[in-house]
Design a protein around this motif. Structure first.
Motif, short mmCIF file in Angstrom:
data_model
loop_
_atom_site.label_atom_id
_atom_site.label_comp_id
_atom_site.label_asym_id
_atom_site.label_seq_id
_atom_site.Cartn_x
_atom_site.Cartn_y
_atom_site.Cartn_z
N GLY A 287 47.11 34.42 34.79
CA GLY A 287 48.49 34.28 34.40
C GLY A 287 48.77 32.90 33.83
O GLY A 287 49.57 32.75 32.90
N PRO B 267 46.64 45.04 37.07
CA PRO B 267 48.05 45.45 37.02
C PRO B 267 49.02 44.27 37.11
O PRO B 267 50.03 44.23 36.39
CB PRO B 267 48.19 46.39 38.22
CG PRO B 267 46.81 46.90 38.46
CD PRO B 267 45.90 45.76 38.12
N SER B 268 48.72 43.30 37.97
CA SER B 268 49.60 42.14 38.12
C SER B 268 49.68 41.33 36.83
O SER B 268 50.76 40.90 36.42
CB SER B 268 49.09 41.26 39.26
OG SER B 268 49.84 40.07 39.35
N LEU C 55 49.15 42.40 33.78
CA LEU C 55 49.88 43.17 32.78
C LEU C 55 51.39 43.06 33.01
O LEU C 55 52.16 42.99 32.05
CB LEU C 55 49.44 44.63 32.81
CG LEU C 55 48.09 44.91 32.15
CD1 LEU C 55 47.62 46.32 32.47
CD2 LEU C 55 48.17 44.71 30.63
N ARG C 56 51.80 43.02 34.26
CA ARG C 56 53.24 42.84 34.53
C ARG C 56 53.71 41.48 34.03
O ARG C 56 54.81 41.36 33.47
CB ARG C 56 53.51 42.99 36.03
CG ARG C 56 53.45 44.44 36.53
CD ARG C 56 54.04 44.57 37.91
NE ARG C 56 53.25 43.85 38.92
CZ ARG C 56 52.23 44.39 39.59
NH1 ARG C 56 51.88 45.65 39.35
NH2 ARG C 56 51.57 43.70 40.49
N ARG C 57 52.88 40.45 34.21
CA ARG C 57 53.24 39.13 33.71
C ARG C 57 53.31 39.11 32.19
O ARG C 57 54.09 38.36 31.60
CB ARG C 57 52.23 38.09 34.20
CG ARG C 57 52.22 37.88 35.70
CD ARG C 57 51.28 36.77 36.08
NE ARG C 57 51.15 36.63 37.52
CZ ARG C 57 50.51 35.65 38.12
NH1 ARG C 57 49.91 34.70 37.39
NH2 ARG C 57 50.43 35.58 39.43
N GLU D 4 54.55 41.17 30.28
CA GLU D 4 55.83 41.67 29.78
C GLU D 4 56.79 40.54 29.44
O GLU D 4 57.72 40.72 28.64
CB GLU D 4 56.45 42.61 30.80
CG GLU D 4 55.66 43.90 31.01
CD GLU D 4 56.23 44.77 32.11
OE1 GLU D 4 57.13 44.29 32.84
OE2 GLU D 4 55.79 45.92 32.24
N ASP D 5 56.57 39.36 30.03
CA ASP D 5 57.44 38.22 29.77
C ASP D 5 56.87 37.26 28.72
O ASP D 5 57.44 36.19 28.50
CB ASP D 5 57.68 37.45 31.08
CG ASP D 5 58.41 38.28 32.12
OD1 ASP D 5 59.30 39.06 31.73
OD2 ASP D 5 58.09 38.17 33.32
N MET E 268 45.21 52.12 33.47
CA MET E 268 46.27 51.13 33.27
C MET E 268 47.26 51.59 32.20
O MET E 268 48.47 51.32 32.30
CB MET E 268 45.66 49.79 32.87
CG MET E 268 44.91 49.08 33.97
SD MET E 268 45.95 48.67 35.42
CE MET E 268 45.53 50.02 36.52
N GLU F 38 49.58 53.90 33.95
CA GLU F 38 50.40 53.29 35.00
C GLU F 38 51.40 52.27 34.46
O GLU F 38 52.46 52.07 35.05
CB GLU F 38 49.50 52.62 36.04
CG GLU F 38 48.68 53.61 36.86
CD GLU F 38 47.78 52.91 37.87
OE1 GLU F 38 47.87 51.67 37.99
OE2 GLU F 38 47.00 53.61 38.54
N THR F 39 51.05 51.59 33.36
CA THR F 39 51.89 50.48 32.90
C THR F 39 52.61 50.75 31.59
O THR F 39 53.58 50.04 31.27
CB THR F 39 51.04 49.21 32.71
OG1 THR F 39 50.14 49.40 31.60
CG2 THR F 39 50.23 48.90 33.97
N PHE G 106 51.34 50.06 28.73
CA PHE G 106 50.70 49.26 27.68
C PHE G 106 49.70 50.15 26.93
O PHE G 106 48.88 50.83 27.56
CB PHE G 106 49.95 48.08 28.29
CG PHE G 106 50.80 46.87 28.54
CD1 PHE G 106 50.91 45.87 27.58
CD2 PHE G 106 51.51 46.74 29.72
CE1 PHE G 106 51.70 44.75 27.81
CE2 PHE G 106 52.29 45.63 29.97
CZ PHE G 106 52.40 44.63 29.01
#
Length: 245
Positions: free
Chosen positions: A112, A152-153, A155-157, A159-160, A196, A199-200, A202
């Protein structure tokens, strides 16, 4: 920096070796029921001179891969500005600020912290970067990359990160004698990508995997980018380092 020009002797020219690699890609795609247009060849030019890059470019190659920012910062300004350079080696976040002026794509994002640094650097430069998330599918201690359960974590980051386009995943499997033995690791990355994606949301359309010795196996498992250096430019006589071709 001094480029080391020594490499094993070849009876064929660089253009002939490049054509042979494209033939291998085309054959592997045919065997896999795919179009050769689906696979992009990244010619790994690390430790090779701007003249070698120019020779490959004259033979039609447009995408090149470099491992280190320091080497690339001296080499790329000497190359045709129309060429597309990708960073394929490990990147420290404190060097992210140099990336947007040199590269269009980074294949080795694995944290990240690095993702945020690249996003900020691209924003400052008024551009965007394509990135791949590097996954250490075999869990090798000596290699960089995310553990699969960390993906997954990250990929969530992502998004910003408004200046990054997360195109897909990258991996470097264990070095094996029989390239077919690497297929399970390429398959693991593809299956992880598919999971992924579900689930996400992307798309993760791209898979950067496969090098000189195992690119056929990677193509059979869905590679869209293969990173090939030795079979194009020849062997380099340099200190041993983390392999990326």
């Amino acid at each position: 920096m001094v480029f080391n020009p020594r490499m094993t002797s070849h009876s064929t020219s660089l253009a002939e070796r490049l054509a042979a690699v494209h033939d291998r890609i085309a054959t592997a795609c045919t065997d896999a029921g795919r179009s050769a247009d689906e696979v992009t060849l990244v010619a790994v030019s690390k430790k090779h001179s701007p003249e070698a890059v120019a020779e490959a470019a004259a033979a039609g190659q447009t995408v090149f891969g470099e491992n280190r920012v320091q080497e690339a910062s001296q080499k790329i300004p000497l190359c045709d500005e129309r060429l597309d350079f990708h960073l394929i080696g490990h990147l420290q976040s404190n060097k992210a600020k140099f990336v947007p002026r040199l590269f269009s794509t980074v294949h080795s994002v694995d944290s990240g912290k690095l993702m945020r640094a690249l996003d900020a650097a691209a924003g400052q430069a008024g551009t965007s970067l394509r990135v791949f998330l590097q996954v250490n599918v075999a869990g090798e201690a000596q290699k960089f990359g995310l553990k699969p359960n960390e993906l997954p974590s990250l990929l969530r980051r992502a998004e910003d990160c408004y200046n990054l386009n997360v195109d897909g995943l990258m991996t470097m499997p264990p070095i094996v004698r029989d390239p077919e033995d690497a297929r399970r690791w390429f398959s693991t990355l593809r299956e992880l990508r598919d999971r992924m994606r579900d689930e996400t949301g992307f798309p993760l359309d791209q898979l950067s995997m496969g090098m000189s010795h195992d690119m056929e196996a990677a193509i059979k498992e869905g590679a869209t980018f293969v990173r090939v250096g030795t079979d194009i430019f020849g062997k380099r006589v340099v200190p041993q380092e983390h392999p990326n071709d």
